[in-house]
Design a protein around this motif. Structure first.
Motif, PDB file in Angstrom:
ATOM      1  N   ASP A 148     -14.636 -15.067  15.718  1.00  0.00           N
ATOM      2  CA  ASP A 148     -15.994 -14.534  15.845  1.00  0.00           C
ATOM      3  C   ASP A 148     -16.968 -15.487  15.156  1.00  0.00           C
ATOM      4  OD1 ASP A 148     -18.323 -13.108  15.938  1.00  0.00           O
ATOM      5  OD2 ASP A 148     -17.431 -11.195  15.355  1.00  0.00           O
ATOM      6  N   ARG A 149     -17.707 -16.239  15.940  1.00  0.00           N
ATOM      7  CA  ARG A 149     -18.615 -17.250  15.415  1.00  0.00           C
ATOM      8  C   ARG A 149     -19.855 -16.655  14.756  1.00  0.00           C
ATOM      9  NH1 ARG A 149     -15.087 -19.033  18.589  1.00  0.00           N
ATOM     10  NH2 ARG A 149     -14.642 -21.229  18.987  1.00  0.00           N
ATOM     11  N   GLU A 150     -20.063 -15.384  14.931  1.00  0.00           N
ATOM     12  CA  GLU A 150     -21.217 -14.720  14.329  1.00  0.00           C
ATOM     13  C   GLU A 150     -20.831 -13.894  13.106  1.00  0.00           C
ATOM     14  OE1 GLU A 150     -22.971 -12.384  17.412  1.00  0.00           O
ATOM     15  OE2 GLU A 150     -23.721 -14.122  18.532  1.00  0.00           O
ATOM     16  N   ASN A 151     -19.584 -14.004  12.699  1.00  0.00           N
ATOM     17  CA  ASN A 151     -19.096 -13.137  11.625  1.00  0.00           C
ATOM     18  C   ASN A 151     -18.070 -13.890  10.771  1.00  0.00           C
ATOM     19  OD1 ASN A 151     -18.742 -10.822  10.098  1.00  0.00           O
ATOM     20  ND2 ASN A 151     -17.225  -9.951  11.477  1.00  0.00           N
ATOM     21  N   ILE A 152     -18.541 -14.928  10.064  1.00  0.00           N
ATOM     22  CA  ILE A 152     -17.676 -15.740   9.208  1.00  0.00           C
ATOM     23  C   ILE A 152     -18.019 -15.441   7.750  1.00  0.00           C
ATOM     24  CG2 ILE A 152     -17.010 -18.094   8.584  1.00  0.00           C
ATOM     25  CD1 ILE A 152     -17.846 -18.939  11.388  1.00  0.00           C
ATOM     26  N   GLU A 163     -19.644 -14.663  -5.159  1.00  0.00           N
ATOM     27  CA  GLU A 163     -20.579 -14.379  -4.079  1.00  0.00           C
ATOM     28  C   GLU A 163     -19.812 -14.248  -2.775  1.00  0.00           C
ATOM     29  OE1 GLU A 163     -23.543 -17.396  -3.791  1.00  0.00           O
ATOM     30  OE2 GLU A 163     -23.829 -17.553  -5.967  1.00  0.00           O
ATOM     31  N   VAL A 164     -20.309 -13.391  -1.898  1.00  0.00           N
ATOM     32  CA  VAL A 164     -19.757 -13.255  -0.548  1.00  0.00           C
ATOM     33  C   VAL A 164     -20.924 -13.327   0.425  1.00  0.00           C
ATOM     34  CG1 VAL A 164     -18.415 -11.846   1.046  1.00  0.00           C
ATOM     35  CG2 VAL A 164     -17.888 -11.789  -1.401  1.00  0.00           C
ATOM     36  N   HIS A 165     -20.827 -14.240   1.387  1.00  0.00           N
ATOM     37  CA  HIS A 165     -21.901 -14.422   2.353  1.00  0.00           C
ATOM     38  C   HIS A 165     -21.343 -14.358   3.772  1.00  0.00           C
ATOM     39  CE1 HIS A 165     -24.595 -15.676  -0.892  1.00  0.00           C
ATOM     40  NE2 HIS A 165     -23.571 -16.372  -1.357  1.00  0.00           N
ATOM     41  N   ARG A 166     -22.081 -13.715   4.653  1.00  0.00           N
ATOM     42  CA  ARG A 166     -21.696 -13.615   6.060  1.00  0.00           C
ATOM     43  C   ARG A 166     -22.534 -14.621   6.849  1.00  0.00           C
ATOM     44  NH1 ARG A 166     -18.582  -9.796   8.177  1.00  0.00           N
ATOM     45  NH2 ARG A 166     -18.878  -8.502   6.328  1.00  0.00           N
TER      46      ARG A 166
END
Length: 283
Positions: A197-201, A213-216
């Motif tokens: 999923d290229r929109e949800n990494i 940190e966690v980034h989408r």
């Protein structure tokens, strides 16, 4: 009634065709990135100096005109009885299962954020850039121990990132020049799987002070090139989320439930056959 069924069938086929046409648009990265003005791209290309954190391995080389005076400040070097510089054997250097070089000639930043430097002792380096550590070491050595300012070269030996999830070759990848972009990390991992999923990494990052940190991230968005997460930091963890089709394919029904459905389906078919035979015999 038949017309309604026909319309439903046509709509279903049309929806399927539309989905197949839109699917290729979900594959490319950074759509229309060529439309980003050149001056914006140029301005965004400054790469910050890596910030040293707990667990890092540092190679610190101290040099100058009088190398005999500076040799004790270099780990693994010594002055022999004749006054010449000797080097300890580096047979303790090995490569682990991750392919990363490990050697006791390097300085490990311990849990307190310190390194144990020859002669000087413990020095707090976590949270500092390499240039800041260089300045600190130089000030501690000169003029207290040496009569000239030394040249200090610091290299981060464990600049690595981990790539996992829907990629072709998940693993830990190391950079020899202390730099790695997000796209370089994906290329090292063999690129994303077609079902990624290229929109949800997800990007997991641990900072020098221990915070996380966690980034989408969305690789379809051309502005990702301008993102502060395009240039990676050491120990970043990238997880490529599988798309909906891959998640559905990974779903498995409990074997007991599957067996029950099979048995019930078989009994239903048998009952239908018996009823059919009875109806024929009555005619």
């Amino acid at each position: 009634m038949r017309l309604s069924h026909c319309n439903t069938l046509i709509l279903s086929v049309f929806a399927l065709l539309m989905a197949s046409c839109s699917a290729p648009k979900k594959v490319p990265y950074l759509l229309e990135a060529e439309n980003i003005p050149a001056e914006i791209l140029t301005h965004s290309q400054s790469i910050p100096d890596p910030i040293i954190t707990v667990g890092d391995l540092l190679n610190i080389d101290v040099s100058g005109v009088n190398m005999n005076a500076l040799a004790p400040f270099n780990k693994g070097r010594y002055i022999d009885p004749e006054g010449k510089i000797g080097n300890l054997s580096r047979n303790n250097t090995n490569t682990g299962s991750s392919g990363l070089e490990v050697s006791t000639d390097y300085y490990l930043v311990n849990s307190d954020g310190c390194i144990d430097f020859p002669i000087i002792g413990k020095i707090k380096v976590a949270g500092m850039t390499k240039s800041e550590v260089t300045t600190t070491l130089c000030d501690l050595m000169y003029p207290k121990y040496v009569t000239e300012k030394p040249t200090i070269d610091i290299r981060l030996m464990n600049f690595r990132v981990t790539v996992a999830g829907a990629v072709k070759q998940p693993g830990v990848y190391q950079s020899k020049n202390e730099r790695m972009t997000f796209l370089e990390a994906l290329a090292m991992a063999g690129d994303m799987d077609i079902k990624g999923d290229r929109e949800n990494i997800l990007l997991y990052r641990t900072n020098a002070d221990g915070t996380r940190e966690v980034h989408r991230l969305n690789l379809h968005d051309r502005n990702f090139l301008l993102s502060p997460y395009y240039n990676l930091q050491q120990n970043d963890f990238i997880y490529v989320t599988p798309n909906s089709s891959m998640r559905q394919g990974a779903w498995q029904m409990n074997p007991a439930v599957t067996a029950t459905i099979t048995i019930v389906g078989g009994m239903s078919s048998l009952a239908s056959l018996v009823i059919g035979i009875i109806n024929l015999s009555r005619k």
